[in-house]
Design a protein around this motif. Structure first.
Motif, mmCIF file in Angstrom:
data_model
loop_
_atom_site.group_PDB
_atom_site.id
_atom_site.type_symbol
_atom_site.label_atom_id
_atom_site.label_comp_id
_atom_site.label_asym_id
_atom_site.label_seq_id
_atom_site.Cartn_x
_atom_site.Cartn_y
_atom_site.Cartn_z
ATOM 1 N N PHE A 52 -6.725 17.074 -25.260
ATOM 2 C CA PHE A 52 -7.518 15.836 -25.196
ATOM 3 C C PHE A 52 -6.954 14.793 -26.155
ATOM 4 C CE2 PHE A 52 -10.936 13.020 -26.482
ATOM 5 C CZ PHE A 52 -11.516 12.677 -25.270
ATOM 6 N N ALA A 53 -6.612 15.222 -27.374
ATOM 7 C CA ALA A 53 -6.094 14.293 -28.383
ATOM 8 C C ALA A 53 -4.760 13.687 -27.952
ATOM 9 C CB ALA A 53 -5.932 15.015 -29.725
ATOM 10 N N ARG A 54 -3.887 14.501 -27.375
ATOM 11 C CA ARG A 54 -2.594 13.993 -26.903
ATOM 12 C C ARG A 54 -2.781 12.937 -25.817
ATOM 13 N NH1 ARG A 54 -0.786 19.474 -27.534
ATOM 14 N NH2 ARG A 54 -1.535 19.898 -25.426
ATOM 15 N N ASN A 55 -3.630 13.234 -24.856
ATOM 16 C CA ASN A 55 -3.873 12.281 -23.766
ATOM 17 C C ASN A 55 -4.512 10.995 -24.287
ATOM 18 O OD1 ASN A 55 -2.845 13.986 -21.782
ATOM 19 N ND2 ASN A 55 -4.814 14.997 -21.443
ATOM 20 N N PHE A 56 -5.440 11.151 -25.202
ATOM 21 C CA PHE A 56 -6.115 9.980 -25.773
ATOM 22 C C PHE A 56 -5.119 9.094 -26.510
ATOM 23 C CE2 PHE A 56 -8.241 7.901 -29.365
ATOM 24 C CZ PHE A 56 -9.224 7.179 -28.702
ATOM 25 N N TYR A 57 -4.250 9.705 -27.324
ATOM 26 C CA TYR A 57 -3.293 8.931 -28.120
ATOM 27 C C TYR A 57 -2.244 8.273 -27.222
ATOM 28 C CZ TYR A 57 0.022 7.777 -31.847
ATOM 29 O OH TYR A 57 0.859 7.114 -32.714
ATOM 30 N N THR A 58 -1.800 8.993 -26.206
ATOM 31 C CA THR A 58 -0.793 8.456 -25.293
ATOM 32 C C THR A 58 -1.319 7.222 -24.563
ATOM 33 O OG1 THR A 58 0.182 10.645 -24.944
ATOM 34 C CG2 THR A 58 0.647 8.963 -23.291
ATOM 35 N N ASN A 59 -2.578 7.254 -24.189
ATOM 36 C CA ASN A 59 -3.162 6.153 -23.424
ATOM 37 C C ASN A 59 -3.683 4.999 -24.279
ATOM 38 O OD1 ASN A 59 -2.746 7.436 -20.907
ATOM 39 N ND2 ASN A 59 -4.599 8.658 -21.169
ATOM 40 N N SER A 60 -4.036 5.310 -25.524
ATOM 41 C CA SER A 60 -4.674 4.283 -26.365
ATOM 42 C C SER A 60 -3.847 3.853 -27.567
ATOM 43 C CB SER A 60 -6.022 4.801 -26.872
ATOM 44 O OG SER A 60 -5.818 5.881 -27.779
ATOM 45 N N ASN A 61 -2.946 4.718 -28.026
ATOM 46 C CA ASN A 61 -2.186 4.491 -29.267
ATOM 47 C C ASN A 61 -3.127 4.295 -30.455
ATOM 48 O OD1 ASN A 61 0.331 4.306 -30.575
ATOM 49 N ND2 ASN A 61 0.223 2.078 -30.613
ATOM 50 N N ASP A 62 -4.291 4.916 -30.375
ATOM 51 C CA ASP A 62 -5.330 4.785 -31.397
ATOM 52 C C ASP A 62 -5.241 5.980 -32.357
ATOM 53 O OD1 ASP A 62 -7.590 4.550 -32.944
ATOM 54 O OD2 ASP A 62 -9.015 4.539 -31.283
ATOM 55 N N ALA A 63 -4.551 5.786 -33.471
ATOM 56 C CA ALA A 63 -4.373 6.875 -34.431
ATOM 57 C C ALA A 63 -5.698 7.299 -35.047
ATOM 58 C CB ALA A 63 -3.389 6.465 -35.522
ATOM 59 N N ARG A 64 -6.518 6.334 -35.366
ATOM 60 C CA ARG A 64 -7.807 6.638 -35.986
ATOM 61 C C ARG A 64 -8.676 7.506 -35.074
ATOM 62 N NH1 ARG A 64 -11.756 2.673 -39.319
ATOM 63 N NH2 ARG A 64 -13.650 3.922 -39.271
ATOM 64 N N GLY A 65 -8.795 7.116 -33.811
ATOM 65 C CA GLY A 65 -9.591 7.881 -32.868
ATOM 66 C C GLY A 65 -9.018 9.262 -32.618
ATOM 67 N N THR A 66 -7.697 9.374 -32.610
ATOM 68 C CA THR A 66 -7.050 10.671 -32.397
ATOM 69 C C THR A 66 -7.311 11.599 -33.565
ATOM 70 O OG1 THR A 66 -5.297 9.563 -31.126
ATOM 71 C CG2 THR A 66 -4.858 11.803 -31.879
ATOM 72 N N VAL A 67 -7.211 11.075 -34.771
ATOM 73 C CA VAL A 67 -7.484 11.872 -35.966
ATOM 74 C C VAL A 67 -8.939 12.337 -35.960
ATOM 75 C CG1 VAL A 67 -7.781 11.713 -38.478
ATOM 76 C CG2 VAL A 67 -5.660 10.937 -37.413
ATOM 77 N N ARG A 68 -9.833 11.465 -35.560
ATOM 78 C CA ARG A 68 -11.248 11.834 -35.490
ATOM 79 C C ARG A 68 -11.456 12.987 -34.490
ATOM 80 N NH1 ARG A 68 -15.633 8.902 -36.986
ATOM 81 N NH2 ARG A 68 -14.451 6.957 -37.043
ATOM 82 N N THR A 69 -10.740 12.944 -33.385
ATOM 83 C CA THR A 69 -10.851 14.005 -32.375
ATOM 84 C C THR A 69 -10.329 15.332 -32.908
ATOM 85 O OG1 THR A 69 -10.643 12.441 -30.532
ATOM 86 C CG2 THR A 69 -10.066 14.742 -30.097
ATOM 87 N N LEU A 70 -9.168 15.310 -33.533
ATOM 88 C CA LEU A 70 -8.568 16.544 -34.060
ATOM 89 C C LEU A 70 -9.402 17.138 -35.189
ATOM 90 C CD1 LEU A 70 -4.834 15.389 -34.090
ATOM 91 C CD2 LEU A 70 -5.827 17.150 -32.616
ATOM 92 N N ALA A 71 -10.101 16.279 -35.920
ATOM 93 C CA ALA A 71 -10.911 16.739 -37.055
ATOM 94 C C ALA A 71 -12.156 17.502 -36.630
ATOM 95 C CB ALA A 71 -11.301 15.551 -37.935
ATOM 96 N N LYS A 72 -12.389 17.646 -35.331
ATOM 97 C CA LYS A 72 -13.516 18.440 -34.851
ATOM 98 C C LYS A 72 -13.238 19.936 -34.968
ATOM 99 C CE LYS A 72 -15.114 14.879 -31.619
ATOM 100 N NZ LYS A 72 -15.350 14.523 -30.188
ATOM 101 N N LEU A 73 -11.969 20.307 -35.127
ATOM 102 C CA LEU A 73 -11.616 21.713 -35.295
ATOM 103 C C LEU A 73 -12.022 22.193 -36.684
ATOM 104 C CD1 LEU A 73 -8.042 21.630 -33.716
ATOM 105 C CD2 LEU A 73 -10.062 22.746 -32.731
ATOM 106 N N LYS A 74 -12.326 23.471 -36.822
ATOM 107 C CA LYS A 74 -12.728 24.034 -38.105
ATOM 108 C C LYS A 74 -11.576 23.940 -39.107
ATOM 109 C CE LYS A 74 -15.890 27.457 -36.115
ATOM 110 N NZ LYS A 74 -16.142 28.918 -35.950
ATOM 111 N N GLY A 75 -11.902 23.496 -40.308
ATOM 112 C CA GLY A 75 -10.895 23.411 -41.360
ATOM 113 C C GLY A 75 -9.954 22.236 -41.227
ATOM 114 N N ILE A 76 -10.148 21.421 -40.201
ATOM 115 C CA ILE A 76 -9.269 20.274 -39.968
ATOM 116 C C ILE A 76 -10.019 18.990 -40.307
ATOM 117 C CG2 ILE A 76 -7.837 19.040 -38.314
ATOM 118 C CD1 ILE A 76 -6.837 21.825 -38.831
ATOM 119 N N GLY A 77 -9.717 18.426 -41.471
ATOM 120 C CA GLY A 77 -10.276 17.139 -41.847
ATOM 121 C C GLY A 77 -9.304 16.035 -41.471
ATOM 122 N N PRO A 78 -9.603 14.793 -41.799
ATOM 123 C CA PRO A 78 -8.704 13.680 -41.465
ATOM 124 C C PRO A 78 -7.278 13.871 -41.988
ATOM 125 C CG PRO A 78 -10.834 12.829 -42.075
ATOM 126 C CD PRO A 78 -10.894 14.315 -42.344
#
Length: 298
Positions: A133-159
């Motif tokens: 999901f994060a890869r597709n989101f970043y490829t289509n939006s180039n939104d680093a902030r939003g991508t980081v927020r998405t990846l940070a939903k994983l356990k132990g993964i902060g910004p």
């Protein structure tokens, strides 16, 4: 070539890793501002990264079966980038790859005792879905902030860790939220308190993008220059001899003076508890989901 470290040996080898002029520049009390650095100065500091990293890697060593910091660094900046580059990926990132990157992060910067176990607890299927999901989101939006927020939903993964995962997918433009990069780009080269939140990452990313465009350099090279400026300067200061102690006259022999003064000491267990609490506080600041999970267990 560096040898097994004691503080004195390490400092002497740090000194031999750099030229005299470089050590002089590092010894300066002020860090070169990122908005003033020239392309030539940037290239000069970037060239110092391999020697500095190797020196630190040798000083930390590695347990049997454990990769050295140099080996982890090669994975982070070469193997992972070549494998997961969004423009030409060789395969998709998996949980084991994330664990290796987190191990690099812990050895390259601050150590968080519980971070790797938290990351390891993520189900592989969840990791795959989140990354996809994060890869597709970043490829289509180039939104680093939003991508980081998405990846940070994983356990132990902060910004900070999320930005590392993004960085290996887009090494040219996405900067890793390292302490050194934040100090240099957002704190004027001074160490300051970091909350490891998404707003701080956004501020770091903005400053990094401006430097990428001004000097035509990559975001990962900015990370390395920041590491040299912040880490190298500290090591140079440590390497300075204590001239006051060296030139101080010897004290007259006094049996009473040689007796150790009694002072209040802290047990090893108490010291470990204090250090662990500080590290756990930093971890929960980087990943708020850890704080929530603790509440649920109570």
């Amino acid at each position: 070539m560096l040898v097994r470290v004691t503080s004195g040996i390490f400092i002497r080898n740090i000194n031999t890793a750099y030229s005299t002029s470089t050590r002089g520049a590092m010894a300066s009390s002020a860090v070169l501002p990122h908005n003033e650095i020239t392309k030539e100065q940037f290239a000069s500091h970037l060239s110092q990264y391999p020697a500095l990293l190797e020196a630190i890697s040798e000083s930390k060593g590695a347990k049997d079966g454990q990769k050295t910091l140099s080996e982890l660094d090669h994975f982070r900046y070469v193997d992972a980038v070549e494998t997961f580059d969004l423009k030409n990926p060789k395969r998709e990132m998996e949980l084991e790859d994330i664990k290796t990157l987190v191990e690099w992060k812990l050895r390259h910067g601050k150590f968080r005792p519980k971070l790797l176990s938290l990351v390891s607890s993520n189900p592989p299927a969840t990791v795959s879905q989140t990354l996809d999901f994060a890869r597709n989101f970043y490829t289509n939006s180039n939104d680093a902030r939003g991508t980081v927020r998405t990846l940070a939903k994983l356990k132990g993964i902060g910004p900070a860790t999320a930005s590392l995962l993004l960085s290996v997918h887009d090494a040219q433009n996405a900067i890793f939220f390292s302490d050194e990069a934040f100090y240099w780009l957002c704190c004027g080269g001074k160490k300051a308190s970091i909350k490891y939140n998404i707003d701080e990452y956004a501020a770091l990313n903005d400053e990094a993008q401006a430097l990428v465009k001004r000097l035509d350099v990559s975001a990962t090279d900015i990370e390395k220059v920041a590491y040299v400026l912040m880490k190298g300067q500290g090591l140079a200061k440590d390497a300075k001899p204590d001239t006051n102690k060296a030139n101080a006259p010897a004290k007259a022999s006094n049996p009473a003076a040689s007796e150790p003064k009694k002072r209040k000491t802290t047990s090893n267990n108490e010291s470990v508890k204090t250090e662990t609490k500080a590290e756990e506080k930093a971890l929960t600041e980087e990943n708020p989901s850890v704080r929530r999970s603790k509440r649920l267990r109570k």
